[in-house]
Design a protein around this motif. Structure first.
Motif, mmCIF file in Angstrom:
data_model
loop_
_atom_site.group_PDB
_atom_site.id
_atom_site.type_symbol
_atom_site.label_atom_id
_atom_site.label_comp_id
_atom_site.label_asym_id
_atom_site.label_seq_id
_atom_site.Cartn_x
_atom_site.Cartn_y
_atom_site.Cartn_z
ATOM 1 N N ALA A 1 0.833 -1.207 0.000
ATOM 2 C CA ALA A 1 0.000 0.000 0.000
ATOM 3 C C ALA A 1 0.865 1.255 0.000
ATOM 4 O O ALA A 1 0.562 2.230 -0.702
ATOM 5 N N THR A 2 1.952 1.236 0.762
ATOM 6 C CA THR A 2 2.808 2.428 0.854
ATOM 7 C C THR A 2 3.487 2.707 -0.488
ATOM 8 O O THR A 2 3.541 3.859 -0.934
ATOM 9 N N GLY B 1 0.908 4.083 -2.920
ATOM 10 C CA GLY B 1 0.593 5.486 -2.637
ATOM 11 C C GLY B 1 1.691 6.414 -3.130
ATOM 12 O O GLY B 1 1.418 7.453 -3.759
ATOM 13 N N VAL C 1 1.624 9.324 -6.428
ATOM 14 C CA VAL C 1 2.018 10.737 -6.381
ATOM 15 C C VAL C 1 2.911 11.074 -7.566
ATOM 16 O O VAL C 1 2.713 12.088 -8.248
ATOM 17 N N MET D 1 -4.094 15.224 -2.888
ATOM 18 C CA MET D 1 -3.390 13.955 -3.144
ATOM 19 C C MET D 1 -3.870 12.875 -2.169
ATOM 20 O O MET D 1 -4.023 11.703 -2.553
ATOM 21 N N PHE E 1 -7.252 11.574 -3.340
ATOM 22 C CA PHE E 1 -7.115 10.787 -4.575
ATOM 23 C C PHE E 1 -6.515 9.411 -4.272
ATOM 24 O O PHE E 1 -7.010 8.385 -4.737
ATOM 25 N N VAL E 2 -5.436 9.434 -3.492
ATOM 26 C CA VAL E 2 -4.801 8.157 -3.134
ATOM 27 C C VAL E 2 -5.774 7.309 -2.314
ATOM 28 O O VAL E 2 -5.884 6.090 -2.504
ATOM 29 N N VAL F 1 -6.516 3.773 -3.932
ATOM 30 C CA VAL F 1 -5.953 2.612 -3.216
ATOM 31 C C VAL F 1 -7.065 1.905 -2.427
ATOM 32 O O VAL F 1 -7.136 0.666 -2.422
ATOM 33 N N ARG G 1 -4.241 -0.534 5.585
ATOM 34 C CA ARG G 1 -3.494 -0.249 4.358
ATOM 35 C C ARG G 1 -3.663 1.196 3.883
ATOM 36 O O ARG G 1 -2.729 1.789 3.361
ATOM 37 N N MET H 1 -1.326 3.736 5.386
ATOM 38 C CA MET H 1 0.037 3.578 4.897
ATOM 39 C C MET H 1 0.180 4.134 3.475
ATOM 40 O O MET H 1 1.217 4.695 3.128
ATOM 41 N N ALA H 2 -0.874 3.983 2.672
ATOM 42 C CA ALA H 2 -0.824 4.533 1.310
ATOM 43 C C ALA H 2 -0.750 6.056 1.363
ATOM 44 O O ALA H 2 0.032 6.680 0.622
ATOM 45 N N LEU I 1 0.359 7.816 3.883
ATOM 46 C CA LEU I 1 1.682 8.140 4.438
ATOM 47 C C LEU I 1 2.746 8.068 3.333
ATOM 48 O O LEU I 1 3.604 8.961 3.222
ATOM 49 N N GLY I 2 2.677 7.031 2.507
ATOM 50 C CA GLY I 2 3.625 6.886 1.401
ATOM 51 C C GLY I 2 3.521 8.051 0.426
ATOM 52 O O GLY I 2 4.533 8.590 -0.035
ATOM 53 N N ALA I 3 2.278 8.462 0.133
ATOM 54 C CA ALA I 3 2.071 9.576 -0.794
ATOM 55 C C ALA I 3 2.637 10.870 -0.209
ATOM 56 O O ALA I 3 3.325 11.633 -0.911
ATOM 57 N N ILE J 1 4.985 11.193 2.044
ATOM 58 C CA ILE J 1 6.446 11.126 2.116
ATOM 59 C C ILE J 1 7.049 11.404 0.743
ATOM 60 O O ILE J 1 8.050 12.120 0.622
ATOM 61 N N ALA J 2 6.415 10.867 -0.307
ATOM 62 C CA ALA J 2 6.907 11.131 -1.667
ATOM 63 C C ALA J 2 6.807 12.624 -1.986
ATOM 64 O O ALA J 2 7.711 13.193 -2.602
ATOM 65 N N LEU J 3 5.726 13.269 -1.546
ATOM 66 C CA LEU J 3 5.582 14.711 -1.770
ATOM 67 C C LEU J 3 6.662 15.486 -1.018
ATOM 68 O O LEU J 3 7.284 16.404 -1.549
ATOM 69 N N LEU K 1 9.619 14.401 0.219
ATOM 70 C CA LEU K 1 10.985 14.112 -0.242
ATOM 71 C C LEU K 1 11.301 14.854 -1.542
ATOM 72 O O LEU K 1 12.401 15.359 -1.729
ATOM 73 N N GLY K 2 10.310 14.908 -2.417
ATOM 74 C CA GLY K 2 10.520 15.555 -3.704
ATOM 75 C C GLY K 2 10.390 17.064 -3.645
ATOM 76 O O GLY K 2 10.478 17.729 -4.675
#
Lengths: 214, 169
Positions: A138-139, A142, A146, B79, B82-83, B87, B118, B121-122, B124-126, B128-130, B132-133
């Protein structure tokens, strides 16, 4: 402007990967007994052998440590700026996989701690690892959404990013393979109906892919 | 228009949470609730509230053309919803496909585990990607603000679930 020098595969990278494989072997050793017990249960319930749990269960014990190992490998010099690196799907997938393990580590940290040997023999390894796998998928999904939706997917033709992408795809396929197959079946419905008339394949195909009881 | 839909979403979310609460109490019977049951009641109602809010805000965000631009995709609230919708939809479909037909009747039980574990976590992942970038650009718009609240709500729910394991299991 001259292109940035590419970093070849070095001895340090190999050492980091060997450590990751060692950790993966340890996890796999702890995971296998309870996994085989659960497979026996599935076989008894469905009466059939399914290959899918084997494809997505034990290999993930190696995939997640390898993904975490790719983070320090990516950060070794020479490397681009962190912001550039953070738009590479391989690196992002590895960071997401590392983050997804945090809840599991927190739970393990607070758990009453036996010695490592006793811990690895506990049946909680199966449940905990299955949970971690689901969270990892899932992570990564996600994080990739992005990059993809924001049109910032900057894949690089380099072994580190390629490895990250392949491992990330493997994690994402874990929850997606059934959904993808479901969509495919819906699209190919007339063809499959014809096949089922000729060969009687339909019920077997369904039970094999979806682990339905026999 | 957007404000009206968001208000409607909030009201619907409240109603969904009330309905879920009634269902939870019905399942528990007449017994007084102990600490564990009260905790699970909070989780149970929270999932329903957040599902409705995610879908409502996701609708508003999808309706707005600006959300589909690169700048819109850098808004953490937009975001997150949407995620959440994508997801959550995929995971819910997957859990429905993999469950036995007899389990499919209990949709709330079936999807709760998927969504509580889940989806946070999705998101959180989104995020973190935002981060970090260097793309984290919150906007002063209602849909992004509510989206961020929904995102934090999901993260809180995920945290509650992990805490549940630590305290009660």
């Amino acid at each position: 402007m001259s292109p940035r020098p590419r970093r070849p595969f070095l001895l340090g990278d190999a050492m980091i990967l060997i450590v990751a494989i060692a950790v993966g072997s340890l996890m796999c050793r702890a995971y296998m007994p309870s996994f085989e017990r659960s497979m026996l249960h599935v076989r008894r319930a469905s009466g059939e052998e399914s290959m899918l749990p084997w494809a997505f269960g034990p290999p993930l014990c190696f995939v997640v440590p390898l993904m975490i190992a790719l983070i320090p490998i990516s950060l070794r010099s020479p490397r681009p700026r962190l912001r550039v690196l953070a738009r590479r799907p391989g690196f992002v997938a590895c960071v997401a996989a590392a983050v997804s393990l945090v809840p599991g580590v927190v739970v393990w940290w607070w758990w009453p701690k036996p010695t490592l040997g006793k811990f690895l023999r506990k049946p909680m390894v199966l449940g905990g690892w299955t949970l971690a796998m689901e969270m990892t998928s899932a992570t990564v999904l996600g994080a990739w959404l992005v990059l993809g939706m924001g049109r910032r997917w900057r894949a690089e033709a380099h072994w580190i990013d390629r490895c990250g992408r392949v491992l990330g795809l493997y994690c994402v396929l874990y929850p997606l393979h059934r959904v993808a197959l479901f969509v495919l079946i819906c699209l190919c419905w007339p063809l499959l109906r014809c096949l089922s008339w000729f060969f009687g394949l339909w019920p077997r195909l369904l039970s094999w892919w979806f682990d339905l009881p026999g | 228009m957007d404000v009206a839909i968001l208000m409607g979403t909030l009201v619907s979310g409240g109603l969904a949470a009330r309905w879920a609460d009634a269902q939870f109490l019905l399942a528990q019977g007449d017994e007084t609730l102990d600490l564990r049951q009260s905790y699970e009641r909070l989780q149970h109602d929270g999932v329903f509230l957040l599902v409705v809010l995610t879908m409502g805000v996701g609708w508003v965000a999808a309706w707005s053309g600006e959300s589909w631009t690169r700048r819109g995709m850098a808004q953490p609230g937009v975001m997150a919803v949407f995620v959440g919708v994508l997801v959550g939809g995929v995971m819910a479909l997957d859990s429905w496909l993999t469950s036995y037909p007899s389990q499919r009747i209990l949709i709330s039980t079936l999807f709760r585990d998927v969504l509580e574990f889940r989806l946070p976590m999705a998101i959180l992942g989104a995020w973190i990607a935002l981060r970090l970038g260097g793309l984290w650009r919150p906007a002063r718009e209602d849909r992004d603000r509510v989206g961020r609240v929904v995102g934090w709500g999901w993260l809180l729910l995920g945290g509650l679930r992990i805490l549940h394991r630590l305290v009660f299991d």
